[in-house]
Design a protein around this motif. Sequence first.
Motif, PDB file in Angstrom:
ATOM      1  N   LEU A  63      48.769 -40.878  29.670  1.00  0.00           N
ATOM      2  CA  LEU A  63      49.956 -40.203  30.191  1.00  0.00           C
ATOM      3  C   LEU A  63      51.129 -40.562  29.291  1.00  0.00           C
ATOM      4  O   LEU A  63      51.335 -41.731  28.968  1.00  0.00           O
ATOM      5  N   VAL A  64      51.868 -39.550  28.861  1.00  0.00           N
ATOM      6  CA  VAL A  64      53.060 -39.821  28.057  1.00  0.00           C
ATOM      7  C   VAL A  64      54.259 -39.277  28.817  1.00  0.00           C
ATOM      8  O   VAL A  64      54.316 -38.079  29.099  1.00  0.00           O
ATOM      9  N   ASN A  65      55.163 -40.148  29.189  1.00  0.00           N
ATOM     10  CA  ASN A  65      56.299 -39.769  30.044  1.00  0.00           C
ATOM     11  C   ASN A  65      55.834 -38.974  31.258  1.00  0.00           C
ATOM     12  O   ASN A  65      56.458 -38.001  31.656  1.00  0.00           O
ATOM     13  N   GLY A  66      54.701 -39.405  31.820  1.00  0.00           N
ATOM     14  CA  GLY A  66      54.205 -38.761  33.027  1.00  0.00           C
ATOM     15  C   GLY A  66      53.382 -37.525  32.786  1.00  0.00           C
ATOM     16  O   GLY A  66      52.772 -36.987  33.699  1.00  0.00           O
ATOM     17  N   THR A  67      53.332 -37.031  31.541  1.00  0.00           N
ATOM     18  CA  THR A  67      52.556 -35.832  31.244  1.00  0.00           C
ATOM     19  C   THR A  67      51.151 -36.227  30.790  1.00  0.00           C
ATOM     20  O   THR A  67      51.016 -37.007  29.844  1.00  0.00           O
ATOM     21  N   PRO A  68      50.132 -35.729  31.476  1.00  0.00           N
ATOM     22  CA  PRO A  68      48.779 -36.090  31.061  1.00  0.00           C
ATOM     23  C   PRO A  68      48.396 -35.371  29.752  1.00  0.00           C
ATOM     24  O   PRO A  68      48.716 -34.202  29.561  1.00  0.00           O
ATOM     25  N   LEU A  69      47.718 -36.114  28.882  1.00  0.00           N
ATOM     26  CA  LEU A  69      47.250 -35.542  27.624  1.00  0.00           C
ATOM     27  C   LEU A  69      45.857 -34.978  27.880  1.00  0.00           C
ATOM     28  O   LEU A  69      44.886 -35.714  27.999  1.00  0.00           O
TER      29      LEU A  69
ATOM     30  N   ASP B  78      49.793 -50.185  29.172  1.00  0.00           N
ATOM     31  CA  ASP B  78      50.997 -49.514  29.652  1.00  0.00           C
ATOM     32  C   ASP B  78      52.171 -49.942  28.787  1.00  0.00           C
ATOM     33  O   ASP B  78      52.304 -51.110  28.463  1.00  0.00           O
ATOM     34  N   VAL B  79      52.983 -48.966  28.427  1.00  0.00           N
ATOM     35  CA  VAL B  79      54.160 -49.274  27.625  1.00  0.00           C
ATOM     36  C   VAL B  79      55.384 -48.804  28.404  1.00  0.00           C
ATOM     37  O   VAL B  79      55.463 -47.631  28.779  1.00  0.00           O
ATOM     38  N   ALA B  80      56.308 -49.713  28.692  1.00  0.00           N
ATOM     39  CA  ALA B  80      57.509 -49.363  29.459  1.00  0.00           C
ATOM     40  C   ALA B  80      58.524 -48.677  28.549  1.00  0.00           C
ATOM     41  O   ALA B  80      58.449 -48.791  27.336  1.00  0.00           O
ATOM     42  N   VAL B  81      59.464 -47.963  29.167  1.00  0.00           N
ATOM     43  CA  VAL B  81      60.526 -47.334  28.387  1.00  0.00           C
ATOM     44  C   VAL B  81      61.314 -48.420  27.653  1.00  0.00           C
ATOM     45  O   VAL B  81      61.611 -49.479  28.220  1.00  0.00           O
ATOM     46  N   SER B  82      61.624 -48.182  26.389  1.00  0.00           N
ATOM     47  CA  SER B  82      62.360 -49.107  25.514  1.00  0.00           C
ATOM     48  C   SER B  82      61.568 -50.348  25.140  1.00  0.00           C
ATOM     49  O   SER B  82      62.124 -51.271  24.559  1.00  0.00           O
TER      50      SER B  82
ATOM     51  N   MET C   7      64.828 -47.633  21.287  1.00  0.00           N
ATOM     52  CA  MET C   7      63.701 -46.720  21.150  1.00  0.00           C
ATOM     53  C   MET C   7      62.411 -47.382  21.630  1.00  0.00           C
ATOM     54  O   MET C   7      62.197 -48.572  21.380  1.00  0.00           O
ATOM     55  N   THR C   8      61.598 -46.622  22.358  1.00  0.00           N
ATOM     56  CA  THR C   8      60.269 -47.106  22.707  1.00  0.00           C
ATOM     57  C   THR C   8      59.403 -47.017  21.452  1.00  0.00           C
ATOM     58  O   THR C   8      59.342 -45.957  20.824  1.00  0.00           O
ATOM     59  N   MET C   9      58.779 -48.128  21.064  1.00  0.00           N
ATOM     60  CA  MET C   9      58.044 -48.126  19.803  1.00  0.00           C
ATOM     61  C   MET C   9      56.677 -48.768  19.938  1.00  0.00           C
ATOM     62  O   MET C   9      56.539 -49.801  20.589  1.00  0.00           O
ATOM     63  N   ILE C  10      55.679 -48.144  19.297  1.00  0.00           N
ATOM     64  CA  ILE C  10      54.404 -48.826  19.100  1.00  0.00           C
ATOM     65  C   ILE C  10      54.200 -48.917  17.596  1.00  0.00           C
ATOM     66  O   ILE C  10      54.217 -47.896  16.905  1.00  0.00           O
ATOM     67  N   VAL C  11      54.041 -50.126  17.105  1.00  0.00           N
ATOM     68  CA  VAL C  11      53.966 -50.337  15.666  1.00  0.00           C
ATOM     69  C   VAL C  11      52.646 -51.020  15.316  1.00  0.00           C
ATOM     70  O   VAL C  11      52.370 -52.115  15.798  1.00  0.00           O
ATOM     71  N   VAL C  12      51.829 -50.328  14.530  1.00  0.00           N
ATOM     72  CA  VAL C  12      50.650 -50.979  13.967  1.00  0.00           C
ATOM     73  C   VAL C  12      51.088 -51.590  12.657  1.00  0.00           C
ATOM     74  O   VAL C  12      51.565 -50.873  11.772  1.00  0.00           O
ATOM     75  N   THR C  13      50.992 -52.904  12.524  1.00  0.00           N
ATOM     76  CA  THR C  13      51.475 -53.513  11.283  1.00  0.00           C
ATOM     77  C   THR C  13      50.843 -54.872  11.064  1.00  0.00           C
ATOM     78  O   THR C  13      50.305 -55.497  11.990  1.00  0.00           O
TER      79      THR C  13
ATOM     80  N   ASP D 177      53.741 -43.388  37.370  1.00  0.00           N
ATOM     81  CA  ASP D 177      53.522 -42.797  36.056  1.00  0.00           C
ATOM     82  C   ASP D 177      54.840 -42.607  35.328  1.00  0.00           C
ATOM     83  O   ASP D 177      54.946 -42.859  34.151  1.00  0.00           O
ATOM     84  N   ALA D 178      55.829 -42.137  36.054  1.00  0.00           N
ATOM     85  CA  ALA D 178      57.089 -41.785  35.420  1.00  0.00           C
ATOM     86  C   ALA D 178      57.799 -43.013  34.857  1.00  0.00           C
ATOM     87  O   ALA D 178      58.535 -42.904  33.899  1.00  0.00           O
ATOM     88  N   GLU D 179      57.548 -44.166  35.438  1.00  0.00           N
ATOM     89  CA  GLU D 179      58.240 -45.360  34.948  1.00  0.00           C
ATOM     90  C   GLU D 179      57.773 -45.769  33.566  1.00  0.00           C
ATOM     91  O   GLU D 179      58.560 -46.204  32.741  1.00  0.00           O
ATOM     92  N   ALA D 180      56.465 -45.639  33.318  1.00  0.00           N
ATOM     93  CA  ALA D 180      55.941 -46.061  32.033  1.00  0.00           C
ATOM     94  C   ALA D 180      56.145 -44.945  31.015  1.00  0.00           C
ATOM     95  O   ALA D 180      56.006 -43.774  31.338  1.00  0.00           O
ATOM     96  N   ALA D 181      56.491 -45.320  29.778  1.00  0.00           N
ATOM     97  CA  ALA D 181      56.598 -44.319  28.720  1.00  0.00           C
ATOM     98  C   ALA D 181      55.200 -43.841  28.359  1.00  0.00           C
ATOM     99  O   ALA D 181      54.970 -42.643  28.187  1.00  0.00           O
ATOM    100  N   ILE D 182      54.303 -44.796  28.232  1.00  0.00           N
ATOM    101  CA  ILE D 182      52.918 -44.446  27.905  1.00  0.00           C
ATOM    102  C   ILE D 182      52.003 -45.222  28.837  1.00  0.00           C
ATOM    103  O   ILE D 182      52.240 -46.398  29.132  1.00  0.00           O
ATOM    104  N   ARG D 183      50.990 -44.559  29.317  1.00  0.00           N
ATOM    105  CA  ARG D 183      50.060 -45.186  30.230  1.00  0.00           C
ATOM    106  C   ARG D 183      48.655 -44.810  29.769  1.00  0.00           C
ATOM    107  O   ARG D 183      48.274 -43.652  29.812  1.00  0.00           O
TER     108      ARG D 183
END
Lengths: 248, 365
Positions: free
Chosen positions: A66-72, A30-34, A194-200, A4-10
């Motif tokens: 999970l965001v940076n390992g923290t469950p939402l 899954d979104v990796a850091v950076s 920066m870790t980015m998710i872009v809707v475009t 979990d901690a490895e991925a920025a967002i899961r």
Amino acid sequence: MNVDAEAAIRISALNKWYDTFQVLKNIDLDVAVSERIVVCGPSGSGKSTLIRCINRLEEHQEGRILVNGTPLDDSVKNLDAIRRDVGMVFQHFNLFPHLTVKENCALPQILSRGAQRREAEERAMSFLTKVRIPEQAEKYPGQLSGGQQQRVAIARALCMMPKIMLFDEPTSALDPEMVKEVLDTMVALAEDGMTMIVVTHEMGFARKVADRVVFMESGEIVEIGKPDVFFDAPTQVRTQNFLRNIMH
Amino acid sequence: MTVVQANSFTTISTTAAPPKRRRRSFVTLLFGDLTASCLTVLTGFLLLSFVPALNWAIIDATWVTTDPSTCRQGGACWAFILAKFRFIIFGTYPPDEQWRPLLVMALMLLMVLASLSPRLWGMKLLCAWGAVITAMLLLMWGGVMGLSPVPSSAWGGLPVTLLLALLSLGLGFPFAVMLALGRRSILPVPRLLAILTIELVRGLPLVGLLFVASILLPLLLPAGWSIDKLARTLAALTVFAAAYLAEVIRGGLQGVSPGQAEAAKALGIPSWKIIWHIVLPQALQKVIPPLTNTTIVMVKNTSLVLIVGVFDMLSAGRVAATDPQWPAPYVESYIFVAGIYFLICFGISNYSRWLESCVQARSYR
């Protein structure tokens, strides 16, 4: 936990309904850091809803985020922690019109993390310099052009020192000549790691910046691929149709 | 990596200054040259001699007199206003102590002037208001620091009108904000309570509320309890103002785009701070005209307290005219009081227009 901690967002098995209408269907991502992710797809495909679930502007009904390992989840503490780490930029900027540009960037720091005014204003000015509009600091948002407003919105989000940035169609409400200044700001941000998710819908940006492109339709992820593969040789028929339509 | 040229969008707006529009003053318009002056004087004379009301008010009026009974000879008796000025303004407040209400009004004026600029609005100003209002009430009541006590039943005139208007609006405003937020709440209990309060108070005439407060309320209180009549009247006015202001503020809250609260949430701002710092200021800016409307209505509504026996400025004006020494100059008295009301309300309305222009100035390119 380590995984979990490895991925920025899961995001796993995410489902969301508006009443009986299902807007998100079994999303795994899954979104990796950076990592830089571009999400595209026809309107109503659920791409905005998906990123709005990540900082809980929308609540999901099933699945895990999970965001940076923290469950939402329903824990307010977790939500606060996640919103501290995640910055967001909106289609319509959503700057606070009753505050000056500098105050737009400084006040949130004071209100949400108890920053001292001086330090907040210094940081505001440093990020306004970074997006290249420090000279507009004392103006009100209504006195700026759309492109300038969106750059202020980016600076405002960056002032909170987020680890992840979400962009919800950041250039869709802009006049064509202002798109570039905003995209350039985003490119610079991506180059800083920066870790980015872009809707475009900016496919040029996707091709240049994205590590992976996600194509969504009807609430599902249809295809995920590296940009060169995604644009030159998409595997799914629906992706091919979409790309043919937007490339004219 | 290409980045946008700095300043690429800032140079566009450097255009020449627009030509200044010449504005002629009122005086130049009326007395600019010989012809204009002659015409003005002639028109003025014709107006005076052919409009009976003007004739009555100016030409035939008695301005000074030593004998009140001969005051009225076809014209207005303005001498009466001069003679009764103190009574209309201060009511039955002991004449030797009338410097106290005068000081109260001066303090009020000073504080209002100090509060005009939105730049100064904040916690400090609010505390200053609290302190000044306490001081004003102490001054009026007396009984401290060697001031002789004056019961609220002896207060009267303009200070009572101003105190009632100021306090009912000032105290009503926070309640109104709470009611407006309550009515928009997703929680059922606050929402129902807010709707019930607003609809109940709005559904009753103010006169009815005043009667409830001045006659019914003492009967409902346990034996031995009593609340000052002026305070009860103030409570009724406050509740009334709160209900009306609440609906105005709710209108403003509805006009703030949901994107504002969303952006604030995404920045991690706690929800009550979002309301206080982001949503409410914008909501209030949107409803300056109807807020002004309610404010002016409330200032004039204070005159209704005369029916429950509170001695405000209108009552003082009416009572002054009953003096048998004078030839019952009710009209003069009412015109004078109306003039004061008009000045207050006109001031409020001008101020609100200035506030609006401040808000608008922020959106010009």
